[in-house]
Design a protein around this motif. Structure first.
Motif, PDB file in Angstrom:
ATOM      1  N   SER A   1      10.948  -2.759   8.517  1.00 21.96           N
ATOM      2  CA  SER A   1      11.476  -1.788   7.966  1.00 21.96           C
ATOM      3  C   SER A   1      10.483  -0.961   7.365  1.00 21.96           C
ATOM      4  CB  SER A   1      12.602  -2.522   6.875  1.00 21.96           C
ATOM      5  OG  SER A   1      11.799  -3.064   5.950  1.00 21.96           O
ATOM      6  N   THR A   2      10.910   0.433   6.766  1.00 22.84           N
ATOM      7  CA  THR A   2       9.696   1.154   6.216  1.00 22.84           C
ATOM      8  C   THR A   2      10.427   1.974   4.895  1.00 22.84           C
ATOM      9  OG1 THR A   2       9.212   1.981   8.605  1.00 22.84           O
ATOM     10  CG2 THR A   2       8.552   3.261   6.752  1.00 22.84           C
ATOM     11  N   ILE A   3       9.473   2.040   4.080  1.00 23.21           N
ATOM     12  CA  ILE A   3       9.881   2.955   2.972  1.00 23.21           C
ATOM     13  C   ILE A   3       8.627   4.020   2.759  1.00 23.21           C
ATOM     14  CG2 ILE A   3      11.322   1.123   1.358  1.00 23.21           C
ATOM     15  CD1 ILE A   3       8.728   0.332   0.148  1.00 23.21           C
ATOM     16  N   LYS A   4       8.963   5.102   1.878  1.00 22.87           N
ATOM     17  CA  LYS A   4       8.112   6.201   1.807  1.00 22.87           C
ATOM     18  C   LYS A   4       8.311   6.831   0.558  1.00 22.87           C
ATOM     19  CE  LYS A   4      10.229   9.272   5.002  1.00 22.87           C
ATOM     20  NZ  LYS A   4       9.968   9.967   6.256  1.00 22.87           N
ATOM     21  N   ASN A   5       7.277   7.484   0.086  1.00 22.89           N
ATOM     22  CA  ASN A   5       7.390   8.618  -0.899  1.00 22.89           C
ATOM     23  C   ASN A   5       6.407   9.900  -0.298  1.00 22.89           C
ATOM     24  OD1 ASN A   5       4.757   7.830  -1.647  1.00 22.89           O
ATOM     25  ND2 ASN A   5       5.501   6.503  -3.275  1.00 22.89           N
ATOM     26  N   ASP A   6       5.877  10.701  -1.225  1.00 26.16           N
ATOM     27  CA  ASP A   6       5.051  11.581  -1.003  1.00 26.16           C
ATOM     28  C   ASP A   6       3.781  11.234  -0.629  1.00 26.16           C
ATOM     29  OD1 ASP A   6       7.337  13.355  -1.096  1.00 26.16           O
ATOM     30  OD2 ASP A   6       7.023  14.069  -2.965  1.00 26.16           O
ATOM     31  N   ASP A   7       3.193  10.137  -1.351  1.00 25.47           N
ATOM     32  CA  ASP A   7       2.166   9.695  -1.224  1.00 25.47           C
ATOM     33  C   ASP A   7       1.695   8.495  -0.317  1.00 25.47           C
ATOM     34  OD1 ASP A   7       0.930  11.643  -3.481  1.00 25.47           O
ATOM     35  OD2 ASP A   7       2.316  10.406  -4.481  1.00 25.47           O
ATOM     36  N   CYS A   8       2.654   7.780  -0.059  1.00 26.43           N
ATOM     37  CA  CYS A   8       2.538   6.411   0.628  1.00 26.43           C
ATOM     38  C   CYS A   8       3.542   6.073   1.531  1.00 26.43           C
ATOM     39  CB  CYS A   8       2.227   5.279  -0.263  1.00 26.43           C
ATOM     40  SG  CYS A   8       1.931   3.607   0.407  1.00 26.43           S
ATOM     41  N   LYS A   9       3.548   5.572   2.671  1.00 24.32           N
ATOM     42  CA  LYS A   9       4.493   4.859   3.689  1.00 24.32           C
ATOM     43  C   LYS A   9       4.039   3.599   3.815  1.00 24.32           C
ATOM     44  CE  LYS A   9       6.243   7.306   7.102  1.00 24.32           C
ATOM     45  NZ  LYS A   9       6.339   7.996   8.161  1.00 24.32           N
ATOM     46  N   ALA A  10       5.118   2.538   3.640  1.00 28.94           N
ATOM     47  CA  ALA A  10       4.691   1.252   3.605  1.00 28.94           C
ATOM     48  C   ALA A  10       5.591   0.494   4.865  1.00 28.94           C
ATOM     49  CB  ALA A  10       5.090   0.591   2.236  1.00 28.94           C
ATOM     50  N   PHE A  11       4.969  -0.220   5.762  1.00 29.03           N
ATOM     51  CA  PHE A  11       5.868  -1.130   6.799  1.00 29.03           C
ATOM     52  C   PHE A  11       5.880  -2.198   6.331  1.00 29.03           C
ATOM     53  CE2 PHE A  11       3.847   3.097   8.298  1.00 29.03           C
ATOM     54  CZ  PHE A  11       4.610   3.557   9.178  1.00 29.03           C
ATOM     55  N   LEU A  12       6.868  -2.920   6.221  1.00 24.66           N
ATOM     56  CA  LEU A  12       7.175  -4.173   6.162  1.00 24.66           C
ATOM     57  C   LEU A  12       7.057  -4.755   7.704  1.00 24.66           C
ATOM     58  CD1 LEU A  12       7.623  -6.402   3.807  1.00 24.66           C
ATOM     59  CD2 LEU A  12       9.838  -6.210   4.496  1.00 24.66           C
ATOM     60  N   LEU A  13       6.046  -5.811   7.933  1.00 25.75           N
ATOM     61  CA  LEU A  13       5.886  -6.362   9.265  1.00 25.75           C
ATOM     62  C   LEU A  13       6.469  -7.889   9.288  1.00 25.75           C
ATOM     63  CD1 LEU A  13       2.292  -5.490   9.656  1.00 25.75           C
ATOM     64  CD2 LEU A  13       4.373  -3.937   9.979  1.00 25.75           C
ATOM     65  N   SER A  14       6.617  -8.207  10.504  1.00 28.21           N
ATOM     66  CA  SER A  14       7.144  -9.406  10.764  1.00 28.21           C
ATOM     67  C   SER A  14       5.784 -10.407  10.321  1.00 28.21           C
ATOM     68  CB  SER A  14       7.404  -9.649  12.286  1.00 28.21           C
ATOM     69  OG  SER A  14       6.172  -9.403  13.177  1.00 28.21           O
ATOM     70  N   GLU A  15       4.599 -10.115  10.299  1.00 32.30           N
ATOM     71  CA  GLU A  15       3.480 -10.887   9.553  1.00 32.30           C
ATOM     72  C   GLU A  15       2.901 -10.136   8.796  1.00 32.30           C
ATOM     73  OE1 GLU A  15       4.360 -13.331  13.396  1.00 32.30           O
ATOM     74  OE2 GLU A  15       3.989 -11.082  13.070  1.00 32.30           O
ATOM     75  N   SER A  16       3.465  -9.881   7.328  1.00 40.78           N
ATOM     76  CA  SER A  16       2.788  -8.993   6.258  1.00 40.78           C
ATOM     77  C   SER A  16       3.068  -7.671   6.273  1.00 40.78           C
ATOM     78  CB  SER A  16       1.239  -9.420   6.069  1.00 40.78           C
ATOM     79  OG  SER A  16       1.171 -10.798   5.954  1.00 40.78           O
ATOM     80  N   SER A  17       2.137  -6.637   6.089  1.00 45.11           N
ATOM     81  CA  SER A  17       2.510  -5.519   5.567  1.00 45.11           C
ATOM     82  C   SER A  17       1.298  -4.355   6.279  1.00 45.11           C
ATOM     83  CB  SER A  17       2.441  -5.239   4.354  1.00 45.11           C
ATOM     84  OG  SER A  17       3.449  -6.133   3.464  1.00 45.11           O
ATOM     85  N   LEU A  18       1.807  -3.258   6.378  1.00 50.49           N
ATOM     86  CA  LEU A  18       0.969  -1.909   6.515  1.00 50.49           C
ATOM     87  C   LEU A  18       1.483  -0.875   5.373  1.00 50.49           C
ATOM     88  CD1 LEU A  18      -0.953   0.006   8.300  1.00 50.49           C
ATOM     89  CD2 LEU A  18       1.051   0.239   9.922  1.00 50.49           C
ATOM     90  N   PHE A  19       0.096  -0.327   4.862  1.00 49.20           N
ATOM     91  CA  PHE A  19       0.486   0.729   3.839  1.00 49.20           C
ATOM     92  C   PHE A  19      -0.493   1.862   4.566  1.00 49.20           C
ATOM     93  CE2 PHE A  19       1.373  -2.927   1.490  1.00 49.20           C
ATOM     94  CZ  PHE A  19       2.326  -2.529   0.758  1.00 49.20           C
ATOM     95  N   VAL A  20       0.079   3.213   4.381  1.00 52.37           N
ATOM     96  CA  VAL A  20      -0.662   4.374   4.941  1.00 52.37           C
ATOM     97  C   VAL A  20      -0.291   5.468   3.656  1.00 52.37           C
ATOM     98  CG1 VAL A  20      -0.576   6.197   6.650  1.00 52.37           C
ATOM     99  CG2 VAL A  20       0.037   3.730   7.460  1.00 52.37           C
ATOM    100  N   TRP A  21      -1.649   5.937   3.392  1.00 51.30           N
ATOM    101  CA  TRP A  21      -1.833   7.276   2.748  1.00 51.30           C
ATOM    102  C   TRP A  21      -2.484   8.251   3.576  1.00 51.30           C
ATOM    103  CZ3 TRP A  21      -2.826   2.096   1.375  1.00 51.30           C
ATOM    104  CH2 TRP A  21      -2.522   1.545   0.416  1.00 51.30           C
TER     105      TRP A  21
END
Length: 320
Positions: free
Chosen positions: A43-63
């Motif tokens: 799944s994914t959530i985001k705002n104007d500064d960051c996008k966060a991906f919830l992974l099957s093994e932990s997480s990915l954050f993108v700025w």
């Protein structure tokens, strides 16, 4: 049954004048990057500064100017880092930091830290350090050795809890437990007020949550099984000051604290880590990229005997 909760971690800082990771790269790029280490986006959530991906093994954050990815289990995160380098080119990358900690089941991993940095060495010159004693909890950190200097305001924190108390383990391995119940148990709605939250409950056990607010992030990953319990909390908000909240709930036998660029690490630890925990190891190092890395391992001294664990000699644990 066991699951390797210990995570591999990579942060890549890019030249945002050349490319914005938020605006210029589609989700298909991140899907391919995650697949390189045999993980999936849940799944994914985001705002104007960051996008966060919830992974099957932990997480990915993108700025706009960087990414942070953590993966647990038997993933090979270094392959995702290699994919990023190959797709964007080193001319757009300002700094790469790659980190692994000691695993419960290191011999079951598909590669070692040495294997991973050998691969990275094909693309980038760097230095590697070990924080912590070899016979105890420790972190390996590799960073690109170039002229780039990290801002001292660029602070991150890790709080790792091992061997959580029986009450917490039992609660978090309750059959049918849902995300709202876990949030309530961990008091996350109070601690993370104002954050956008995204979480997932794994089968048969396990829990992950991403939280973002502006540029701020926090992520928690829980492996609650009593024989290999592990809770990872990572953020760019001050986790040392939040430590008493989590330690009161989880009551682990051992904890690790690690920070980048927290100049008051010692003072904060003395203020917020309960006196019942004693430090087993303390390490600190200035890196050539201007980062100050501080690491501490604390243990809760045991005053009574525990029973030895009976192993299933025909099962997977014995084979490992």
């Amino acid at each position: 049954m066991f699951f390797e909760g210990s995570e591999k971690k990579a942060e890549i800082i890019i030249d945002a004048k050349q490319v914005s990771l938020l605006d210029d790269l589609a989700d298909d790029f991140w899907l391919a990057l995650v697949q390189c280490c045999n993980a999936k986006i849940l799944s994914t959530i985001k705002n104007d500064d960051c996008k966060a991906f919830l992974l099957s093994e932990s997480s990915l954050f993108v700025w706009h100017d960087r990414l942070l990815i953590l993966t647990c289990g038997n993933t090979r995160l270094v392959h995702s880092v290699e994919y990023f380098i190959q797709q964007l080119g080193m001319n757009k990358i300002q700094q790469i930091t790659y980190q692994r900690k000691n695993e419960y089941f290191a011999h079951a991993q598909l590669s070692s830290f040495g294997d991973d940095i050998t691969l990275l060495g094909k693309y980038v010159e760097g230095k590697a350090f070990r924080f912590g004693e070899l016979d105890g909890h420790h972190n390996y950190i590799f960073h690109q050795d170039n002229s780039f200097q990290v801002s001292k305001e660029d602070k991150t924190y890790e709080l790792i809890a091992y061997q959580i108390c029986q009450k917490a383990s039992k609660k978090l391995t309750t059959v049918g437990l849902n995300s709202h119940e876990i949030r309530a148990f961990l008091q996350l709605d109070r601690l993370l007020a104002g954050f956008i939250l995204d979480d997932f409950v794994f089968e048969p056990f396990g829990y992950s949550i991403n939280a973002i607010k502006g540029l701020q992030y926090l992520t928690i990953h829980i492996t609650p099984q009593a024989n290999s319990s592990y809770v990872s909390i990572q953020a760019n908000i001050n986790l040392i000051s939040l430590a008493p909240e989590f330690l009161r709930i989880l009551a682990p036998k051992s904890i690790d604290l690690l920070s980048f660029n927290e100049l008051e690490f010692s003072e904060l630890a003395k203020q917020y880590i309960p006196k019942s925990y004693i430090s087993k190891s303390l390490f600190q190092q200035h890196l050539s990229n201007n980062s100050l890395v501080s690491f501490a391992n604390y243990i809760l001294p045991q005053t009574s005997f525990s029973s030895a664990e009976l192993l299933d000699i025909k099962g997977q644990r014995h084979a490992l």
